[in-house]
Design an enzyme around this catalytic site. Structure first.
Site, PDB file in Angstrom:
ATOM      1  CG  HIS A 113       4.362 -15.513  27.731  1.00  0.00           C
ATOM      2  ND1 HIS A 113       5.270 -16.574  28.045  1.00  0.00           N
ATOM      3  CD2 HIS A 113       3.234 -15.819  28.331  1.00  0.00           C
ATOM      4  CE1 HIS A 113       4.694 -17.404  28.866  1.00  0.00           C
ATOM      5  NE2 HIS A 113       3.401 -16.946  29.166  1.00  0.00           N
ATOM      6  CD  GLU A 114       0.599 -12.945  27.504  1.00  0.00           C
ATOM      7  OE1 GLU A 114      -0.222 -14.003  27.388  1.00  0.00           O
ATOM      8  OE2 GLU A 114       1.339 -12.814  28.542  1.00  0.00           O
TER       9      GLU A 114
ATOM     10  CG  HIS B 135      -0.490 -18.398  26.394  1.00  0.00           C
ATOM     11  ND1 HIS B 135      -0.683 -19.531  26.817  1.00  0.00           N
ATOM     12  CD2 HIS B 135       0.035 -17.372  27.187  1.00  0.00           C
ATOM     13  CE1 HIS B 135      -0.047 -19.261  28.006  1.00  0.00           C
ATOM     14  NE2 HIS B 135       0.273 -18.041  28.145  1.00  0.00           N
TER      15      HIS B 135
ATOM     16  CD  GLU C 119       1.307 -19.470  31.310  1.00  0.00           C
ATOM     17  OE1 GLU C 119       1.851 -19.072  30.534  1.00  0.00           O
ATOM     18  OE2 GLU C 119      -0.029 -18.995  31.213  1.00  0.00           O
TER      19      GLU C 119
ATOM     20  CG  ASP D 225      -6.288 -15.695  41.464  1.00  0.00           C
ATOM     21  OD1 ASP D 225      -5.894 -16.184  40.224  1.00  0.00           O
ATOM     22  OD2 ASP D 225      -7.401 -15.343  41.709  1.00  0.00           O
TER      23      ASP D 225
ATOM     24  CE1 TYR E  41       3.749 -17.739  32.557  1.00  0.00           C
ATOM     25  CE2 TYR E  41       3.285 -18.486  34.731  1.00  0.00           C
ATOM     26  CZ  TYR E  41       2.739 -17.728  33.920  1.00  0.00           C
ATOM     27  OH  TYR E  41       1.862 -17.137  33.795  1.00  0.00           O
TER      28      TYR E  41
END
Length: 612
Positions: free
Chosen positions: A304-305, A308, A327, A384, A392
C-alpha cells in the site's frame, strides 16, 4: 482573496512556497526543537502573507538579505483545528527567514523517553505530519496544494542517528555560524553534537515531511531498500525477513504504473506507539511494528505504501476533501501489486476485508452521511476525527467499477497516462473527472460519476468480491450464528487474513459462551497477529466476556496504532449498561496516554467525548 484549503490559512491570492531550508536543534531534555526556516516563494510578494502554525513560539522574522527584522503577528486565539495564523509583512520579498521553537505538545512529534523504546537506553523522536501537523514543527503553508522541495540540517546528540524521507547528504561536525541569525554557536557546536544533512529535490506536500532520531540501525534487503529500526538485532532481523520481497513489489509497481521516481524505497519500523499501519513518506516509509507478523503478510501494508509512490506522493490530493484521490487509487494499486506478487486469492481476501470495513463505516456514519461521500465538505472538521475507510474502500470500488466497464487493459493504459500527466502536481476531484471523461469518452453515460463522487452511501453498482475462499469464509461465519464453529480441517491453512475476515463477519451480538468456546479451540486472543487479536477482543467486549478484559488492557497499553485503539475503546464505552467497561476504559487511557502519539490521544479523547 480566499483560503485554498478548509484546513489551512493559506490564501489563494498569495504566492506558494516552493522551497524551505531548515536548521533544527533537537533538545531532548525539554522535548523541543529550536529552529530556523528559510521560505522561498514562487515570486516576489508585497503585503501580508499567511502561514499555518500550531503550538510554535515565533521569536523573529528576518529579511535574509539585510538581516533586518520583518513585521509579523501571530493570532492570540488558536483555531481548534487549524492552529494559529501567522502573518508576515513583505515588501517585494521572494524569501524570508523565521526563528521559532516547537512545543513539547507538538501534534506531529512524539518524544519517547528511554523506557518507552525497545532498547530502553536512549531517547527517540519521530514525526507524523499527515494530515495537518507539519505546522507544529515549522511555520509553513500546510496544505497539499503547496508542494515544496527542502533541505534540512538536524543537530542531534552524537550517540543518536537521524533519518529522513529525503536524500542523506552527510553526517558531520557542526560548523560555527550555520545556525545564524540565531547566533547560538555555543549550543549548536557543543561537545557531543553532530549535524545530519538531508535534501529533498522533488516537490512534495508538507504532510510528507518526516524524520526520526534515535538509536537506529539497518539491514539491506534489496538494491533500492534498507529496513531501518531501533538498533536491536531481533527487531531488525524480523523486519528484514518480513520485507525480503520488497524489490519484487517495486518492479511489479513499475510494470503497472510506470517508472519509480524516488530512487530509494527504504522502510523504517518505528516503536509500537506509531499511530498508523504505515505512512508513505517518500524514499522512507514509516511502519508500525505490528505489521511484522512472521509470515510475510505484513508486506501488504508495504504494498500500500509503495503504491503511494505513484498515487499520493507523485499525484496528490489538493485538499483533504479529495483524500480519496490518494487513498482510493492507492488501495486499487496495492491490490494489483498484491495480486501480481501473492496471487488472486490474497487480493480477493484483501478486497473482502475492505468490503466489510466499508459497510461498517456506513454504520459508523449513519447519523452524519456527509462523511460517506467520496468528496465530503470538511470546513470546520478535524480530518483526524473523521479518518475512515470510506476514501480507501469506496474510492477503490469506484475505480474497480471503471475497470469493469472499460476492461483491465484499457484501464491500465488510462492509469499510466493519468500518472504521467499529473505527476508532481496536486489535483482535485473535478480535474480527475474531466481527465476521465476526456480519455474515456462516454463514461458518464455508463457510470453515474456524480452519484459515485457526491452521493452518500454505497452505490448500487459497487461489487462485493466473488471468490471461493471469500464465499467459504463468509458462509462459515454465518454458520457460527447457528451455533457451529469451523472445524480444524476447515481452517488448517488459514493465515491472519482469513481469520480476520471470519471474525469481522461474525455478529457483534455473540454470546459470551460462544466467544469463550471459539477461543478455547483456536487461541485467538493470544494471536501474534494484531488484526486477528483485536477483531476477537472487539467481539469479546461486545459480548461482555470479562475474562478477556485483562488482554484488552494489555493490548491497549502495548500498541498505539489507531486501527486498534479506535475499535477497542469504542467497544468499551459505546452503548448502555457499560458502566464497568467505561470505568476500565478511562483507567486504561489515563495510564497509557503518555505512550500514545498526540494524534492518537486526540482520537481516543474524541471517542470519550461522544460516549462518556
Amino acid at each position: 482573496m480566499a483560503p485554498i484549503d478548509p484546513h489551512s490559512f493559506t490564501d489563494s491570492a498569495h504566492p506558494l512556497t516552493t522551497h524551505v531550508s531548515l536548521s533544527l536543534y533537537f533538545d531532548f531534555p525539554s522535548s523541543t526543537i529550536n529552529g530556523t526556516v528559510l521560505l522561498s516563494l514562487s515570486k516576489p510578494y508585497s503585503g501580508a502573507i499567511s502561514l499555518d502554525t500550531r503550538s510554535l513560539t515565533i521569536s523573529s522574522v528576518i529579511d535574509p538579505n539585510s538581516n533586518s527584522p520583518l513585521p509579523f503577528s501571530l493570532s492570540s486565539l488558536p483555531d481548534s483545528i487549524k492552529g494559529s495564523h501567522l502573518t508576515v509583512s513583505l515588501s517585494n520579498h521572494s524569501s524570508f527567514l523565521i526563528v521559532f521553537c516547537t512545543s513539547p505538545s507538538s501534534s506531529a512529534l512524539q518524544w519517547l523517553s528511554p523506557p518507552q523504546t525497545f532498547k530502553k537506553t536512549l531517547p527517540f523522536v519521530y514525526t507524523q505530519c499527515q494530515a495537518i501537523h507539519a505546522r507544529s514543527i515549522f511555520p509553513c503553508q500546510d496544505t497539499p496544494a503547496a508542494r515544496i522541495c527542502y533541505s534540512a540540517r538536524l543537530n542531534i546528540p552524537r550517540q543518536l542517528v537521524a533519518v529522513m524521507a529525503a536524500r542523506h547528504v552527510e553526517r558531520r561536525p557542526p560548523v560555527a555560524g550555520e545556525f545564524l541569525p540565531v547566533g547560538d554557536d555555543v549550543a549548536w557546536c557543543a561537545e557531543g553534537r553532530v549535524v545530519e544533512e538531508f535534501v529533498m529535490d522533488q516537490p512534495v506536500p508538507p504532510y510528507l515531511f518526516a524524520f526520526a532520531v534515535g538509536e537506529i540501525g539497518y539491514r539491506e534487503v534489496g538494491p533500492r531498500t534498507r529496513v531501518y529500526a531501533e538498533d536491536v538485532q531481533t527487531v531488525l532481523d524480523a523486519a528484514a525477513r518480513e520485507f525480503a520481497g520488497t524489490e519484487d513489489m517495486i518492479r511489479q509497481g513499475e510494470r503497472l504504473f510506470g517508472p519509480y521516481e524516488w530512487e530509494r524505497f527504504d522502510l523504517l519500523v518505528l516503536p509500537p506507539s506509531f499511530p498508523y499501519g504505515g505512512m508513505e513518506n517518500p524514499r522512507m516509509v514509516f511502519l508500525t511494528p505490528t505489521v511484522i507478523k512472521g509470515d510475510a503478510s505484513g508486506a501488504q501494508v508495504v504494498a500500500h505504501e509503495l503504491a503511494h509512490s505513484w498515487t499520493g506522493n507523485l499525484i496528490t490530493n489538493k485538499t483533504n476533501e479529495d483524500f480519496w484521490l490518494n487513498e482510493g487509487f492507492t488501495t486499487y494499486a496495492e491490490r494489483r501489486i498484491v495480486e501480481a506478487v501473492q496471487g488472486e486469492k490474497r487480493a480477493a481476501l484483501n478486497i473482502g476485508i475492505g468490503w466489510r470495513g466499508l459497510n461498517e463505516e456506513m454504520e459508523r456514519f449513519k447519523d452524519n452521511s456527509e462523511f460517506t461521500k467520496l468528496k465530503p465538505k470538511q470546513e470546520g472538521v478535524d480530518p483526524d476525527t473523521i479518518y475512515s475507510q470510506v476514501p480507501y474502500e469506496k474510492g477503490f470500488q469506484f475505480l474497480w467499477r471503471i475497470e469493469r466497464q472499460v476492461g483491465r487493459p484499457s484501464f491500465d493504459e488510462f492509469l499510466k497516462k493519468y500518472i504521467a500527466t499529473f505527476k508532481f502536481q496536486s489535483i482535485d476531484t473535478e480535474t480527475f473527472l474531466n481527465f476521465l471523461k476526456t480519455n474515456i469518452p462516454g463514461i458518464e453515460q455508463e457510470i453515474d460519476l456524480v452519484l459515485w463522487t457526491e452521493g452518500t452511501g454505497i452505490p448500487p453498482d459497487a461489487l462485493e468480491p466473488v471468490s471461493d475462499i471469500y464465499a467459504k469464509i463468509v458462509s462459515l461465519a454465518n454458520e457460527f450464528k447457528l451455533g457451529r464453529m469451523p472445524g480444524e480441517d476447515e481452517v488448517a491453512d488459514w493465515q491472519g487474513q482469513e481469520w480476520e475476515l471470519y471474525l469481522e463477519n461474525l455478529p457483534k451480538t455473540c454470546e459470551a459462551s460462544q466467544i469463550s468456546a471459539l477461543d478455547k479451540r483456536y487461541r485467538l486472543a493470544e494471536s501474534k497477529d494484531f488484526e486477528v487479536k483485536v477483531a476477537f477482543l472487539q467481539l469479546a467486549v461486545s459480548a461482555k466476556c470479562r475474562d478477556y478484559y485483562t488482554e484488552v488492557e494489555k493490548t491497549l497499553k502495548e500498541v498505539g496504532r489507531m486501527k486498534y485503539l479506535r475499535p477497542l475503546y469504542t467497544a468499551l464505552v459505546q452503548g448502555n449498561g457499560k458502566e464497568e467497561e467505561k470505568i476500565l476504559a478511562k483507567r486504561i487511557f489515563a495510564e497509557a496516554r503518555d505512550c500514545y502519539h498526540p494524534i492518537a490521544q486526540g482520537v481516543v479523547e474524541s471517542i470519550f467525548s461522544k460516549n462518556l
